[in-house]
Every structure is written in structure tokens, then in C-alpha cells.
Scaffold this active site. Structure first.
Site, short mmCIF file in Angstrom:
data_model
loop_
_atom_site.label_atom_id
_atom_site.label_comp_id
_atom_site.label_asym_id
_atom_site.label_seq_id
_atom_site.Cartn_x
_atom_site.Cartn_y
_atom_site.Cartn_z
N ILE A 470 0.83 -1.21 0.00
CA ILE A 470 0.00 0.00 0.00
C ILE A 470 0.86 1.25 0.00
CG2 ILE A 470 -1.74 1.31 1.28
CD1 ILE A 470 -2.86 -1.30 2.31
N LYS A 471 1.76 1.38 1.00
CA LYS A 471 2.60 2.57 1.06
C LYS A 471 3.69 2.37 2.11
CE LYS A 471 -0.18 5.00 4.55
NZ LYS A 471 -0.91 6.26 4.88
N SER A 475 6.60 4.44 10.35
CA SER A 475 7.30 3.45 11.16
C SER A 475 7.44 2.10 10.48
CB SER A 475 6.56 3.26 12.50
OG SER A 475 5.23 2.86 12.27
N GLY A 476 6.98 1.97 9.24
CA GLY A 476 7.12 0.70 8.54
C GLY A 476 6.32 0.65 7.27
N LYS A 492 1.35 -3.90 9.19
CA LYS A 492 2.47 -2.95 9.25
C LYS A 492 3.73 -3.75 9.56
CE LYS A 492 2.25 0.85 11.72
NZ LYS A 492 2.26 1.72 12.93
N ASP A 593 0.19 13.33 13.51
CA ASP A 593 0.28 12.98 12.09
C ASP A 593 -1.09 13.08 11.42
OD1 ASP A 593 1.57 12.22 9.77
OD2 ASP A 593 1.27 10.08 10.12
#
Length: 800
Positions: A470-471, A475-476, A492, A593
Site C-alpha cells: 500500500i505505502k 514506522s514501517g 504494518k 500525524d
């Protein structure tokens, strides 16, 4: 200016407006291919029967269509509304323009054209002389092929999200009279080829991210009347060649980093009527020589620079001048009238001036004589000596302070290394099913969902196949996957050796709370030494950044946008999640964020906040938290575009304000923008948000939104809330619980008939939903909050 020039500048545009800006009776459309092209354009843009009725001749009855000799020469769809179906597909679908062999003018301003300008436009529609694509939601770069439209006279691309540099090929448009690229996100330099545009009357590059020096080649534009370079990052000296532009009447270069003196020739330009050089680093004094004959009607803004010296006869001639926040000195002449702003200088017997010591120090530094205000030589020497002594004290303090700070940081680093070494030993001594030691603390994994095996994660993601990627998160890496039972998940993956970590606070949050506005954590997999995994619930609609506009199922080249009700639902959902973190968690939690990509949506567009790996506890003003700020790494001490420490709840409010603007304007990427780009975007949007004038909203509102009068009021109210969230002073931003209440009661935000008891609470009695800048809500980029400058506010006006 000669009578011939006046005729060209005033009468010809008026004639063109009468020709192309209205629908005139003309010969019926006789070219079958062009008629087919019009119907194709009508379909691809989703235009309504009201303006373009199917069963009638386009040249005779279609609004905005101008024909000549049975051929289409002008198309104007500015301000049109799409059909309900067409409104779901606001794409840049104008391929049929190639079917018009004599097309001279195309105006689609304020008509949503999502996508980038097609390269073929400059290759296959070479007859164009007037192209207006202002406020269309266009993204991407300016195609170099535009330079092939050598007959182009006016080009308007302002108010979009154009990125990249300005192509050199625009210098090939030798017939160009107006070039307006303002209010975009363009970067880089002004092309040297612009020196070829000798017929240019108006050049507007304001509110972008352009930088470096202004090329001397601009001085070749003998026909230039308007030059606007404001709100960029230009630096260096202003080229003296500008003084040779005898037709120049309006110069706006405010809010840049220019330095040095203004070229003398600029003061003597024969037609100069508006000069705004405020908020730069200019130095020098006012001219003593007489100015041009038109200067009695001139407006000058020299504020917020470093001009100095005494006032001259210039003030006798101008109609308005702002000299505030410079270093002018001496007496105020009797002829100074009310149309002069003089605050923040070094004048005698005038209120709101700089201190004597500051003024004396400035003139001493410049090696200039300073009006002593009646002080004796000894007294003035004492002032200067005191200033120099203070400078020496400051130097010594800075040296010893730096040494002390270095020693303090060395000790802190040693303690931090020992602390982390101890934590690593604790981690190695533990087991995979026990507590997880992270960056700062140990977290008990009990209650954190299912314990997934590594094999199960690999199987669900098809061995982390690229098709499931996905992206890249903070952090991961983020992958989607499917479990054996058919359950969709999000994984993740955190590579421990890459320096990334699993946030202790994120896991701690999930171990203590279970709020419906946070993305559910389904489990974890921590058995692998090199990689750790967190597993979340899958969100079918993705995130807001990918859902605001989505591809139409029936046509891959078109897009549909979220309706207003869904956008408001998303805003309220995100506000609920943030309000919970800020006001119901103890201590308060700062997300840090918040942007469109962290607002996740389920199949019913219900919000789940993600990206919690950056979260931290709110930083108060106590001593221990100030020490914490010194000790934390640069990655965790990031500041917002407004200079706010991101560990404060007010930072989330600021970021949420950008999300609200994205929902109101439809401009993708506002919430993810940083630093200079954020500043430029906000300066192009916020002046149009006012508690006093709802109609200004139509300049920035997403054209794809179909709203009646009541819903338009809601859009207006959300914009007002967004502006208050974006107040430069964190202390004046509203709290999240008040923002949530406002979004749930939008009519009470803007309606004047609300009683005082009904008005929504704000953080302090001095705050309002209009923000501290409400007095300047209607200020345009050329104006300062303290002084509204008269004159034409639009740098380059369309003649159509």
C-alpha cells in the site's frame, strides 16, 4: 502614455469581452465535425441542457458558444454547473477540442478539471489565442508543449495546484500579453527566455515557491504594465533594468527576501501608480528629486524593511504611503496627511516608535548620523557605549552558554546511551510472549489482540507481494492481506535493523483503550528478530486522500468526488477521534500525524484514525517537559509550518484545519504539505474566508460540490472553523471539543441571529471562529493587516 497605447489597453479588451464574453446571434453551425465535437464535449464534461440544449443550434442558443462563418471560434463554460452524473466525473476531459479548426478562445475558469493539462493541447489546438483555466483544480506540471501556441495572447493558469518549474518554452509565446501563473505551487527560477516576451502587459507569478534572483532579462519587457512577484522566495538585488520599463504602472514584490536599495530609476517611472515592496530587506532612503507627474495618485507600501533617513517631498505627492516599521528619523513634516502610516520608526513626537537605543544602534551600525532627539554628545555616546557593552556581554554570555550547553548535552547523551543499552539487555532477556521493550518503556501485550505467527502473516500477504503493498508509513511498510477465513487485514511491517521502532505509546494506547474512532488493532507478530508486525482491521474505502476523488467505474479517465454530506460526516468523525485523544485520555494524547492519509474510512465512510505511531503525550509547560524536549531526537522534535512544537494538542488542531480546507476546497494535498508550500497555499485561500462575506467562499470552494443555499452556508461555516484552527498563534486556536461541537452545529457558527447564549465556546474570550485575523479576512495578498491599500486587487484582469 500615448493615446494609441490607451486605446490598445482599454478599448481592445472591452471589444473582445463584447465579442467572446456574451452569447451573440451568429450563423448556424455548418461544419458537421465541429457539431459532433461540441456534443462530445458536452457529454465528457457533463454540461446541463439548460445551457447547452440538445435540440437547438449551438451557435444560436448555446450559452458561451461563439461562431463565425459557421465555425466555432469561442467556448466559455466559466461558472457552469454540471449535471448530477457529470458532477461525479470532474475530469480534464476536453479531448474533443482538437475537432475545432478555428477555435480562438477557451474559458473554463472555476470549472473543475481534475488532472493535469494534456500535452497535446499545445500541439493540436494551435489556433488558440485566449486560454483561461483559473481555479480548475488542475495538478501536475505546466507542459512544455504550451510553448507551441505561438498565437496565444492571454494565458491564465492561476489558483490551481501546478507543481514543478516554469518551462522555458513559454518564452516562445511572442504574442503573449497576459501571463498569470499565480497561486500555485511552482518552484525554481524565472526562465531567462521570458526576456523574449516583448508584448507582455501583465506578468503575475505571485503566491508560488519561486526563488533565487529576478533575471535582468525582465528589463526587456518594454510593454509591461503590471509586474507581481509577491509571496515567493526571491532574493538578492532587484535588477536595475526594471527602471527602464517606461510602461510599468504596478509593481508588487512584497513578502520575498530582496535586499539592497531600490533602483533609483524605479522612483522615476513615468506611469508608476502602485508600488508594494513591503516585508523584504530593502535599505536606503527616500529620493529627494521630484517624481513623475502621475505620482499624486500613487500608492506606495515600503513597510517592514530597513529604509532610513528623513522624509522628503515624496510625501507631498502621493495619495497613500506606508512607511511603518523602518528606521526613518527626524521631524514629521506639516504636509504629512492621514494617508501615511509611520509606526515603528525613529521619529520625534510621534506615537508607537522604536526605542532610542535601538535607533541609535542601527544608525551607528550603518555609519550614519542619527538625530539625537536633543541629547548631548555625551548622552548619545553613553547610549551607544551602553549598546556596545550589551553586545559584548551578549557575546560572552553566548560563548559560555554554548560551552555549558555542550557539556550538558554530552552528559545527556551518555546517560541516554546507558539507558538504551540497559533496555536492549532487558529486551534480549525477555521472550516473545512477554512484555515488549520499545523505545521508551515496556508494554504488556496482554489484551492487544491475537498472537499471529510469522507464517500466517506471510501467507496472508502472499509473501509480501508487491501487489499487496500500500505505502511506506512513518514506522514501517504497509501491506494488505487476506486470512484463510477470508478476513481482510492491514499489516504494518517494521524492519528493526532499519532504525524504525514500534511506538510504545501506540501499543500502550491499544492496551488501555478501545475507541470506535481509532483503527482496530487485531493483533501482532513479534517472534521474528529482524521484523515486527502489527495487524489492523482493513478499511474498504482506504483513506481520505484516496477517497475524496475516485475513478468512475464506467470510465477510467474520469473521477467522481465525495458529496458534501459525506465530507461533513468525515470531518465530524475525525474531530470525535481527536477530541477523545485530547480531552478524555489522561494524560492527553497528541496524534502528531493528522492529514488526509491518516483518516481511514470503512465501507460506510465512518472514520478510523490511523498512523498512531507518531503519537505522544501532550507537552505542558512544566520544567520536566522542557528538559524532555532538549533530550529527544530531531525526528521527534519536528515543528509545524507555523513553528509550533508538534507535541502540543494545538499542533493537531493546526493539522486538522488543513484537513478541513481540503474538504472545502477539494485541493488534494493541502493537509500533507509542509513549510513553504503550506504558507503559499494558505495565503492563497484564507483571504477568501470571512465571517462577513459568504460570497467570497465561491472563489475557493470545490467546484464539484453541488450544494443549495443551506448547504453552502455549512461549507462556509466549515471554512471559518478551519481558519480559526490555522491561527498562527497556538494559544488562540480552539480546543478540539469546541471544534467538534461547532461541526455538529454549523449554522450557529456563521448566523448573525444566534443569541449570545447559543454561541459556541472558544478557548479564550478573545478568540472567535473568525480568528485573530478576522479584521483582515478580506485582505488580499497585496495588503497588510494593519493598512488596507487601495487600488486594483487583481494583478492581471481577464479582458473577457
Amino acid at each position: 502614455m500615448s493615446m494609441h497605447t490607451i486605446t490598445n489597453v482599454i478599448l481592445l479588451p472591452l471589444l473582445f469581452f463584447l465579442r467572446f464574453g456574451t452569447t451573440l446571434q451568429s450563423d448556424p453551425l455548418s461544419i458537421r465535425a465541429e457539431k459532433a465535437a461540441l456534443f462530445t464535449l458536452r457529454s465528457s464534461l457533463g454540461l446541463r441542457t439548460k445551457e447547452w440544449p440538445i435540440k437547438s443550434d449551438p451557435c444560436s442558443t448555446w450559452v458561451g458558444i461563439q461562431c463565425e462563418n459557421g465555425s466555432v471560434i469561442g467556448i466559455n463554460i466559466s461558472g457552469f454547473k454540471r449535471t448530477t452524473i457529470g458532477n461525479q466525473n470532474p475530469a480534464f476531459a476536453v479531448d474533443s477540442l482538437v475537432g475545432f479548426t478555428n477555435l480562438v478562445s477557451f474559458n473554463a475558469s472555476r470549472f473543475l478539471l481534475i488532472g493535469s493539462i494534456p500535452d497535446w493541447l499545445g500541439v493540436r489546438v494551435k489556433t488558440l489565442k485566449f486560454l483561461d483555466l483559473r481555479f480548475c483544480g488542475i495538478s501536475g506540471g505546466i507542459p512544455g508543449s504550451i510553448g507551441n501556441l505561438t498565437g496565444l495572447i492571454e494565458l491564465y493558469l492561476s489558483g490551481n495546484v501546478l507543481t514543478g518549474g516554469i518551462p522555458d518554452s513559454l518564452g516562445m509565446l511572442l504574442s503573449l500579453s497576459v501571463l498569470d501563473l499565480s497561486r500555485n505551487v511552482l518552484t525554481g527560477l524565472i526562465p531567462l527566455s521570458f526576456g523574449n516576451l516583448v508584448n507582455l502587459h501583465c506578468l503575475n507569478l505571485s503566491s508560488n515557491g519561486l526563488s533565487s534572483n529576478v533575471p535582468a532579462q525582465i528589463g526587456k519587457l518594454d510593454s509591461l504594465v503590471v509586474l507581481d512577484l509577491s509571496f515567493n522566495a526571491f532574493s538578492g538585488l532587484l535588477p536595475k533594468e526594471l527602471g527602464s520599463l517606461r510602461s510599468l504602472r504596478r509593481i508588487v514584490i512584497r513578502d520575498n527576501n530582496f535586499s539592497g536599495e531600490l533602483p533609483d530609476a524605479i522612483w522615476s517611472l513615468p506611469g508608476l501608480s502602485f508600488l508594494d515592496v513591503s516585508d523584504n530587506n530593502f535599505v536606503g532612503s527616500l529620493p529627494n528629486k521630484s517624481l513623475n507627474g502621475n505620482v499624486t495618485k500613487s500608492v506606495f507600501n515600503l513597510s517592514h524593511n530597513m529604509f532610513y533617513g528623513v522624509l522628503t517631498c515624496v510625501l507631498r505627492r502621493v495619495s497613500f504611503i506606508d512607511l511603518s516599521y523602518n528606521y526613518f528619523q527626524g521631524n514629521i513634516p506639516d504636509y504629512v496627511h492621514d494617508a501615511a502610516f509611520l509606526d515603528g520608526n525613529c521619529f520625534r513626537n510621534w506615537p508607537s516608535q522604536r526605542g532610542l537605543k535601538e535607533c541609535a544602534a542601527f544608525y551607528s551600525m550603518k555609519g550614519l548620523l542619527f538625530d539625537t532627539f536633543g541629547l548631548t554628545d555625551g548622552s548619545l555616546s553613553s547610549v551607544l557605549h551602553d549598546h556596545k557593552s550589551k553586545r559584548r556581554v551578549l557575546v560572552f554570555a553566548a560563548v559560555f552558554g554554548s560551552l555549558g550547553l555542550i557539556l550538558f548535552l554530552v552528559i545527556s547523551v551518555i546517560l541516554l546511551i546507558l539507558f538504551r543499552y540497559k533496555n536492549r539487555k532487558t529486551t534480549q532477556a525477555g521472550n516473545d510472549e512477554g512484555p515488549l521493550t520499545t523505545e521508551r518503556e515496556s508494554v504488556n501485550l496482554m489484551g492487544l489482540g491475537e498472537l499471529f505467527t510469522y507464517e500466517k502473516i506471510v501467507s496472508a500477504t502472499n509473501d509480501f507481494n508487491d501487489a499487496n503493498f500500500i505505502k511506506n508509513g512513518h514506522s514501517g511498510d504497509i501491506f494488505k492481506g487476506v486470512l484463510e477465513g477470508g478476513t481482510h487485514i492491514i499489516v504494518k511491517r517494521v524492519d528493526v535493523h532499519s532504525g524504525k521502532i514500534i511506538s510504545a505509546l501506540e501499543l500502550d494506547l491499544y492496551s488501555k483503550i478501545s475507541h470506535p474512532r481509532l483503527i482496530p488493532l487485531l493483533g501482532h507478530c513479534l517472534e521474528n528478530e529482524k521484523e515486527k508486525f502489527l495487524i489492523y482491521k482493513y478499511m474498504p474505502k482506504g483513506d481520505l486522500s484516496s477517497s475524496l476523488y475516485t475513478k468512475n467505474c464506467s470510465d477510467d479517465d474520469t473521477l467522481k468526488s465525495l458529496d458534501w454530506i459525506t465530507r461533513l460526516k468525515i470531518a465530524i468523525g475525525a474531530a470525535e477521534g481527536l477530541s477523545y485523544l485530547h480531552h478524555e485520555c489522561s494524560p492527553p494524547v497528541v496524534h502528531r500525524d493528522i492529514e488526509a492519509s491518516s483518516i481511514l474510512l470503512d465501507d460506510k465512510y465512518e472514520v478510523r484514525l490511523g498512523s498512531l505511531s507518531e503519537a505522544c503525550t501532550h507537552e505542558g509547560d512544566n520544567y520536566s517537559n522542557r528538559i524532555t524536549r532538549l533530550l529527544r531526537s530531531p525526528q521527534t522534535s519536528e515543528q509545524s509550518a507555523s513553528g509550533v512544537i508538534t507535541g502540543m494538542c494545538s499542533y493537531d488542531v493546526y493539522c486538522f484545519g488543513k484537513v478541513l480546507l481540503e474538504l472545502v476546497t477539494g485541493r488534494i494535498g493541502i493537509s500533507a504539505s509542509r513549510d513553504l508550500i503550506t504558507k503559499d497555499i494558505l495565503e492563497g485561500i484564507l483571504p477568501y474566508i470571512s465571517l462577513e462575506d459568504k460570497d467570497l467562499m465561491t472563489n475557493i470552494m470545490d467546484p464539484s460540490l453541488v450544494v443549495d443555499e443551506d448547504l453552502l452556508e455549512e461549507v462556509w461555516a466549515m471554512a471559518v472553523i478551519a481558519k480559526s484552527c490555522l491561527d498562527p498563534k497556538p494559544s488562540k486556536r480552539p480546543l478540539m471539543r469546541f471544534i467538534l461541537k461547532a461541526l455538529e452545529n454549523l449554522s450557529k457558527v456563521v448566523r448573525e441571529d444566534s443569541t449570545s447564549s447559543e454561541k459556541l465556546p472558544v478557548k479564550s474570550s478573545k478568540s472567535s471562529w473568525g480568528g485573530s485575523s478576522s479584521s483582515s479576512c478580506n485582505s488580499l495578498p497585496y495588503q497588510t493587516a494593519g493598512s488596507q491599500l487601495p487600488g486594483n486587487v487583481d494583478g492581471c484582469l481577464s479582458t473577457r
